[in-house]
Design a protein around this motif. Structure first.
Motif, PDB file in Angstrom:
ATOM      1  N   GLY A 267     148.735  23.773 -48.141  1.00  0.00           N
ATOM      2  CA  GLY A 267     147.938  23.938 -49.359  1.00  0.00           C
ATOM      3  C   GLY A 267     147.515  22.605 -49.945  1.00  0.00           C
ATOM      4  O   GLY A 267     146.349  22.422 -50.323  1.00  0.00           O
ATOM      5  N   TYR A 268     148.428  21.654 -49.994  1.00  0.00           N
ATOM      6  CA  TYR A 268     148.130  20.346 -50.575  1.00  0.00           C
ATOM      7  C   TYR A 268     147.078  19.595 -49.758  1.00  0.00           C
ATOM      8  O   TYR A 268     146.091  19.093 -50.311  1.00  0.00           O
ATOM      9  N   VAL A 269     147.279  19.524 -48.457  1.00  0.00           N
ATOM     10  CA  VAL A 269     146.346  18.770 -47.603  1.00  0.00           C
ATOM     11  C   VAL A 269     144.955  19.407 -47.635  1.00  0.00           C
ATOM     12  O   VAL A 269     143.947  18.704 -47.759  1.00  0.00           O
ATOM     13  N   CYS A 270     144.900  20.719 -47.532  1.00  0.00           N
ATOM     14  CA  CYS A 270     143.593  21.395 -47.548  1.00  0.00           C
ATOM     15  C   CYS A 270     142.876  21.188 -48.876  1.00  0.00           C
ATOM     16  O   CYS A 270     141.666  20.979 -48.905  1.00  0.00           O
ATOM     17  N   THR A 271     143.632  21.240 -49.965  1.00  0.00           N
ATOM     18  CA  THR A 271     143.031  21.058 -51.285  1.00  0.00           C
ATOM     19  C   THR A 271     142.625  19.606 -51.508  1.00  0.00           C
ATOM     20  O   THR A 271     141.499  19.317 -51.932  1.00  0.00           O
ATOM     21  N   LYS A 272     143.520  18.675 -51.210  1.00  0.00           N
ATOM     22  CA  LYS A 272     143.279  17.249 -51.458  1.00  0.00           C
ATOM     23  C   LYS A 272     142.151  16.695 -50.582  1.00  0.00           C
ATOM     24  O   LYS A 272     141.298  15.960 -51.060  1.00  0.00           O
ATOM     25  N   LYS A 273     142.165  17.075 -49.303  1.00  0.00           N
ATOM     26  CA  LYS A 273     141.181  16.544 -48.349  1.00  0.00           C
ATOM     27  C   LYS A 273     139.952  17.438 -48.200  1.00  0.00           C
ATOM     28  O   LYS A 273     139.067  17.141 -47.401  1.00  0.00           O
ATOM     29  N   LYS A 274     139.936  18.545 -48.956  1.00  0.00           N
ATOM     30  CA  LYS A 274     138.831  19.507 -48.884  1.00  0.00           C
ATOM     31  C   LYS A 274     138.594  19.984 -47.445  1.00  0.00           C
ATOM     32  O   LYS A 274     137.460  20.036 -46.962  1.00  0.00           O
ATOM     33  N   ILE A 275     139.683  20.325 -46.784  1.00  0.00           N
ATOM     34  CA  ILE A 275     139.645  20.825 -45.412  1.00  0.00           C
ATOM     35  C   ILE A 275     139.702  22.345 -45.455  1.00  0.00           C
ATOM     36  O   ILE A 275     140.442  22.917 -46.258  1.00  0.00           O
ATOM     37  N   SER A 276     138.933  22.984 -44.593  1.00  0.00           N
ATOM     38  CA  SER A 276     139.048  24.436 -44.465  1.00  0.00           C
ATOM     39  C   SER A 276     138.700  24.847 -43.034  1.00  0.00           C
ATOM     40  O   SER A 276     137.998  24.123 -42.323  1.00  0.00           O
ATOM     41  N   LEU A 277     139.193  25.989 -42.651  1.00  0.00           N
ATOM     42  CA  LEU A 277     138.889  26.512 -41.320  1.00  0.00           C
ATOM     43  C   LEU A 277     137.424  26.939 -41.201  1.00  0.00           C
ATOM     44  O   LEU A 277     136.917  27.070 -40.101  1.00  0.00           O
ATOM     45  N   GLN A 278     136.768  27.139 -42.333  1.00  0.00           N
ATOM     46  CA  GLN A 278     135.347  27.481 -42.302  1.00  0.00           C
ATOM     47  C   GLN A 278     134.522  26.374 -41.647  1.00  0.00           C
ATOM     48  O   GLN A 278     133.528  26.641 -41.001  1.00  0.00           O
ATOM     49  N   GLN A 279     134.981  25.141 -41.836  1.00  0.00           N
ATOM     50  CA  GLN A 279     134.277  24.006 -41.221  1.00  0.00           C
ATOM     51  C   GLN A 279     134.429  24.032 -39.711  1.00  0.00           C
ATOM     52  O   GLN A 279     133.568  23.546 -38.987  1.00  0.00           O
ATOM     53  N   GLU A 280     135.537  24.588 -39.224  1.00  0.00           N
ATOM     54  CA  GLU A 280     135.822  24.601 -37.789  1.00  0.00           C
ATOM     55  C   GLU A 280     135.313  25.859 -37.095  1.00  0.00           C
ATOM     56  O   GLU A 280     134.955  25.819 -35.928  1.00  0.00           O
ATOM     57  N   PHE A 281     135.336  26.962 -37.804  1.00  0.00           N
ATOM     58  CA  PHE A 281     134.933  28.237 -37.219  1.00  0.00           C
ATOM     59  C   PHE A 281     133.781  28.822 -38.026  1.00  0.00           C
ATOM     60  O   PHE A 281     133.979  29.359 -39.110  1.00  0.00           O
ATOM     61  N   THR A 282     132.592  28.726 -37.492  1.00  0.00           N
ATOM     62  CA  THR A 282     131.408  29.173 -38.224  1.00  0.00           C
ATOM     63  C   THR A 282     131.443  30.669 -38.519  1.00  0.00           C
ATOM     64  O   THR A 282     130.865  31.113 -39.505  1.00  0.00           O
ATOM     65  N   ALA A 283     132.128  31.455 -37.701  1.00  0.00           N
ATOM     66  CA  ALA A 283     132.215  32.889 -37.942  1.00  0.00           C
ATOM     67  C   ALA A 283     132.932  33.175 -39.257  1.00  0.00           C
ATOM     68  O   ALA A 283     132.628  34.168 -39.922  1.00  0.00           O
TER      69      ALA A 283
END
Length: 156
Positions: free
Chosen positions: A134-150
């Motif tokens: 949760g922290y890394v995804c929130t802090k770095k603005k990372i999400s699986l949406q960026q990796e998986f277009t579906a």
């Protein structure tokens, strides 16, 4: 049936519910307010208390899965596919982490359930991993949406 001690509810189940929701939704790029996360986490923790008290072991996991998905849809206002995917991801982390702990430490589940402090210790590994996600995804603005277009077509 399992009676969840108040100490385990407050220090284990409620934080676990908050982290399950936060990590799962963060991985999908959804950033709900902390107020909603905490409210739903407390509600889910209290729900878990009653579910565990009145249902058999194993069945409680399925019922809690349904309730957390329902709370996410109704109270956090994410769509059903988003709630399902977020919860599946977080539950997978919990199951894998707990499974490894049971394998590597050769513990007896009945012994864990009978000792409140030992029970609380078993929350630490998976709650730590969920918090880091949760922290890394929130802090770095990372999400699986960026990796998986579906996912961008499903998550809302």
């Amino acid at each position: 049936m399992d009676i969840l001690p108040v100490k385990v509810l407050l220090l284990g189940a409620i934080p676990e519910a908050i982290l399950i929701i936060w990590a799962g939704l963060s991985l999908l790029g959804v950033r709900p307010s902390w107020r909603k996360l905490i409210f739903v986490g407390i509600l889910q923790g209290l729900t878990a208390y009653f579910i565990r008290r009145y249902t058999g072991f194993g069945v409680h996991t399925l019922i809690q899965f349904v309730t957390i998905v329902t709370y996410m849809c109704v109270l956090i206002r994410v769509n059903l596919p988003t709630a399902l995917i977020a919860t599946l991801i977080s539950y997978s982390v919990v199951i894998i982490t707990e499974g490894c702990a049971y394998i590597f430490f050769d513990v007896n589940i009945a012994h864990i359930l009978s000792d409140e402090w030992l029970r609380l210790l078993f929350f630490i590994p998976h709650n730590s991993i969920l918090a880091i996600i949760g922290y890394v995804c929130t802090k770095k603005k990372i999400s699986l949406q960026q990796e998986f277009t579906a996912l961008s077509k499903i998550v809302k």
